[in-house]
Design a protein around this motif. Structure first.
Motif, short mmCIF file in Angstrom:
data_model
loop_
_atom_site.label_atom_id
_atom_site.label_comp_id
_atom_site.label_asym_id
_atom_site.label_seq_id
_atom_site.Cartn_x
_atom_site.Cartn_y
_atom_site.Cartn_z
N LEU A 140 1.12 -1.11 -0.21
CA LEU A 140 0.09 -0.11 0.01
C LEU A 140 0.78 1.27 0.13
N TYR A 144 0.97 3.70 -3.32
CA TYR A 144 0.39 5.09 -2.89
C TYR A 144 1.39 6.28 -2.93
N VAL A 209 -0.30 -6.25 -4.13
CA VAL A 209 -0.85 -5.18 -3.51
C VAL A 209 -0.45 -3.82 -4.26
N ARG A 210 0.75 -3.40 -4.37
CA ARG A 210 1.42 -2.39 -5.07
C ARG A 210 0.53 -2.17 -6.38
N THR A 213 -2.67 -1.07 -5.97
CA THR A 213 -2.94 0.24 -5.38
C THR A 213 -2.52 1.13 -6.36
N GLU A 216 -6.07 1.58 -8.46
CA GLU A 216 -7.01 2.37 -7.52
C GLU A 216 -6.71 3.73 -7.19
N ALA A 217 -5.47 3.91 -7.25
CA ALA A 217 -5.14 5.40 -6.54
C ALA A 217 -5.56 6.22 -7.62
N LEU A 236 -6.27 4.64 2.46
CA LEU A 236 -5.74 3.34 2.33
C LEU A 236 -6.42 2.33 3.18
N ILE A 240 -9.05 2.11 -0.23
CA ILE A 240 -8.39 1.16 -1.27
C ILE A 240 -8.20 -0.27 -0.88
N LEU A 241 -7.78 -0.45 0.44
CA LEU A 241 -7.66 -1.94 0.87
C LEU A 241 -8.84 -2.88 0.55
#
Length: 329
Positions: A140, A144, A209-210, A213, A216-217, A236, A240-241
């Protein structure tokens, strides 16, 4: 003359669009799981249902081992060397008291397998939880924040891939013994296994996850959350999570099987739990010494339990990966 209705302030266009963007953000995984056709797809696959039932039975049997097991393998006062190497009940010389026979110390194999499965599952679940926590947190942050922090975390992940779990376990075990000389192996084995396996598996979570993210960011609901001034950790954790937990759950399910195998491998090599509180890997290692002398059940039954458990968990992980992949629908 009629009274005019009270005037209600309307939000300006920018604020209204921000609120609408947040409200229209993708549904979290837990909501999509129950609202979608995943349950129908699960019930339609007989092999997946069978794998789920087998996994549930093993988990329940391991959790309630002190009440289900006919004997307590850790109670040395109840063991007798006269009962050692007793074959299974259906073999000549066997006894119905020990359905799956006994090992070289006179422990009931059925009870030892139940308790050993409990230890293997505990190490597997704890190590997966540790790996997921580290990987999700770093993933994350990297996805982000980006920039130098992202590059640093990803380079650390690349270096981490060069260290296998066995080497990390030996390093942690040696470090723990040097820092805490009074700490016995029985007290440190669980933590050494959990740390070594957890530190070996976090890279997969971080990379997944990176990547999620980064996607999604840039979506509207995240940009709207930034616009109205929500703190970074709130964005986050609350926005996002929940929307990237699908692939994380798939990795966790598959990694649970890998963690159990890794624990069995480390225990088989002598780095894992001691023989006084054996896991499935320790039982297999003990039985190897008697395999060629005819006492096959000491290795065969723990190995069969390990194979069935790993196969069932892998089948669930494969189904979940396919079910959550929109290209396969």
């Amino acid at each position: 003359m009629s009274e005019s209705a009270p005037h209600r302030a309307e939000p300006d266009g920018e604020a209204a669009s921000s609120v609408a963007a947040i409200e229209s953000r993708p549904r979290p995984f837990r909501t999509a799981l129950f609202d979608s056709d995943l349950l129908h797809a699960f019930l339609r696959s007989k092999l997946t249902v069978l794998a789920a039932v087998v996994t549930l039975v093993i988990f329940v049997a391991a959790a309630f081992a002190p009440w289900i097991a006919p004997h307590d393998p850790s109670d040395l006062a109840s063991l007798s060397l006269l009962d050692s190497l007793t074959p299974p009940a259906w073999v000549n010389g066997g006894s119905t008291t020990y359905l799956l026979g006994t090992d070289d110390q006179g422990r009931d194999m059925l009870s030892a397998i139940l308790y050993g499965t409990r230890i293997s599952l505990a190490v597997g679940l704890a190590s997966v939880a540790l790996a997921a926590f580290i990987g999700i947190t770093l993933g994350l942050i990297a996805g982000y924040v980006r920039g130098p922090i992202d590059s640093f975390i990803m380079r650390v992940a690349d270096v981490q891939l060069t260290f296998p779990a066995i080497l990390i376990a030996l390093l942690i075990d040696g470090t723990a013994r040097a820092l805490f000389p009074s700490l016995t192996r029985e007290e440190s084995a669980f933590y050494v296994l959990t740390l070594s396996i957890g530190l070996s598996f976090w890279v997969q979570y971080a990379r997944t996850v990176r990547g999620s993210t980064l996607v999604e960011a840039n979506k509207e609901y995240v940009l709207a959350a930034k616009l109205i001034g929500l703190p970074t950790f709130v964005i986050l954790l609350r926005h996002i999570l929940p929307n990237i937990m699908g692939p994380v759950l798939v990795i966790a399910t598959i990694n649970l099987a890998l963690a159990i195998i890794t624990e069995a491998t480390l225990s088989f090599l002598g780095v894992g739990v001691p023989p006084t509180e054996p896991s499935l890997g320790t039982l297999i290692r003990i039985g190897q010494d008697f395999l060629f002398s005819g006492e096959w059940w000491i290795t065969m039954f723990p190995g069969a339990m390990l194979a069935v458990l790993v196969l069932a968990v892998n089948l669930l992980g494969d189904w979940l990966r396919d079910a959550l992949n929109p290209r396969l629908r």
